[in-house]
Design an enzyme around this catalytic site. Sequence first.
Site, PDB file in Angstrom:
ATOM      1  N   GLU A 185      90.954  50.000  50.920  1.00 53.31           N
ATOM      2  CA  GLU A 185      91.638  48.742  50.683  1.00 53.31           C
ATOM      3  C   GLU A 185      91.621  48.518  49.167  1.00 53.31           C
ATOM      4  O   GLU A 185      90.547  48.597  48.553  1.00 53.31           O
ATOM      5  CB  GLU A 185      90.912  47.595  51.402  1.00 53.31           C
TER       6      GLU A 185
ATOM      7  N   LYS B 206      81.780  46.423  47.923  1.00 52.17           N
ATOM      8  CA  LYS B 206      82.751  46.050  46.897  1.00 52.17           C
ATOM      9  C   LYS B 206      82.660  44.568  46.559  1.00 52.17           C
ATOM     10  O   LYS B 206      82.831  44.180  45.410  1.00 52.17           O
ATOM     11  CB  LYS B 206      84.164  46.379  47.383  1.00 52.17           C
TER      12      LYS B 206
ATOM     13  N   ARG C 173      77.579  55.645  57.033  1.00 56.72           N
ATOM     14  CA  ARG C 173      77.962  55.391  55.648  1.00 56.72           C
ATOM     15  C   ARG C 173      76.821  55.794  54.719  1.00 56.72           C
ATOM     16  O   ARG C 173      75.674  55.919  55.136  1.00 56.72           O
ATOM     17  CB  ARG C 173      78.340  53.926  55.460  1.00 56.72           C
TER      18      ARG C 173
END
Length: 550
Positions: free
Chosen positions: A33, A268, A258
């Site tokens: 994104e 982020k 992850r």
Amino acid sequence: MDIKTSSNFIKNIVIEDLHTGKRKEIITRFPPEPNGYLHIGHAKSIVLNFELADEFKGKTNLRFDDTNPVKEDTEYVESIEEDVKWLGFNWENLYFASDYFEEMYQRAVLLIKKGKAYVCDLSPEEIKQMRGNLTEPGKESPFRNRSAEENLDLFEKMRRGEFGDGQKVLRAKIDMSSPNINMRDPIIYRIAHATHHNTGDKWCIYPMYDYAHPIEDAIEDITHSICTLEFEDHRPLYDWVIRECEMESQPQQIEFARLNMTNTVMSKRKLKLLVDEKIVDGWDDPRMPTIAGLRRRGYTPSAIRNFCREIGVAKNNSTVDIQMLEYFIREDLKPSTSNVMGVLRPLKVVITNYPEGQTEMLDAENNAENADLGSRQLPFSRELYIEQEDFMENPPNKYFRLFPGNEVRLKFAYFIKCNEVIKDAAGNVLEIHCTYDQETKSGSGFNARKVKGTLHWVDAKHAVPAEFRLYEPLMLEDERSDTNFLDQINSNSIEIIQGYVEPALKGAKPQDKFQFMRHGYFNVDSKNTTENKLVFNRIVSLKSSFEIGK
Ligand code: ATP
Ligand code: MG
């Protein structure tokens, strides 16, 4: 030098799918994104997706998952493209999820016509409250049984901008008592009157991730849609969307753990806060775990790739020691950088028996393990700088560096012996006076006596002033959700020192990398270095007790 990835469960699925004929070709995607810069966690996903496809002669798309206009920006799009390329990967196609908005809309219309979606007037809070929990089923919305006609009409009005943000949503009609909460009539479209970085003001309704992502994957004929473990419970919804929207292509979602790393924030949202609050010097601050930060710090693409290969792909979350990343950059830089000398905290040495006004040039080999790197010339004259910590007036036992009466070797030069300490009125050491032994020149074969210490130095007259930036982890602890992460910031994460480097480094360019004897590996800073001032970022110190496999 690139290392190989060992086998893993995703690779095994791919091998099986090719073997059984379920798939003719492998197509993966990396779907960031554009709401921030890429970080080392993304690198894990990039390496996995690109190398998996590559190994089986498949393809990988770079796709911007830009369905949330408020947080997204072209600055991020550009940085992401740059970072993926810099890491050494070439995408087959570059796509924007926003290019599929029309098709997503049409597929939602199809769902409505099939009685599989409805417009709901409940507020997001009400929807949340009525969702139930793990032990209780959800309650059905009073708008759940609207006719297809009414829903089509309302959905079109949503698109035309007739309602305000939050007034209505489109929900999938699945099962309010499903044991999987994600299946309890999830929201698939919401109203947001916001300008999108790609589609401008064309749309005021935007698809939700769980609805958009499977459609994006199917449109691109993705075969293996790899995502992180949090999405495991969303997989039934992913499959539902593919099926009920009647997508021709059948991508398979596969989840993996992850990357988490010690002393590192990897979200982020939090990284953006550090930037916005000016706690760091932008997304590319050398302390940031972003790709841009690691690049400015001096990390190389191959060190990052090797790290991502070594950590592997697993089904359970764990935290990787940041020293493993440091191990790979050392491995990369050890044979490829010149061994040079820089003095961070200078102490002047006067060689009293060296002729005044004379300078000689000494030959210095750049890398003892790599003859290809050649050699350079080092000036040597009467006044030098050594490191303050390399001299002690009253040394403890086993101190082998310089002290009154002791002799040491100057790297690439001569033996010197300390004879006198010059101090100011307050007793601070101003300079030390030594004599050198002409017979002991490095490379002359002299071996009549041994000295235990070898010091690095720079010639005072020819020294080039330089700034050294030494780093410690930005975070005192590992990423945790139960504490305010701003309280975990290490207030001593940067130390700035003004010192000197040898003159051979005068023309060093941004991103040039060196090994400074005893101090570690350094990179010429690309943001603050100017014609007149060299700034060096310490990438890592020379040694660590960390070893792969321990
Ligand atoms: P964040 O929570 O930091 O915003 P994200 O997962 O929302 O991260 P995306 O831009 O959606 O960020 O991520 C793009 C891809 O990178 C996704 O496929 C995601 O699974 C993967 N990814 C993100 N963070 C990690 C990580 N720490 N380890 C491995 N893969 C990751
Ligand atoms: Mg995301």
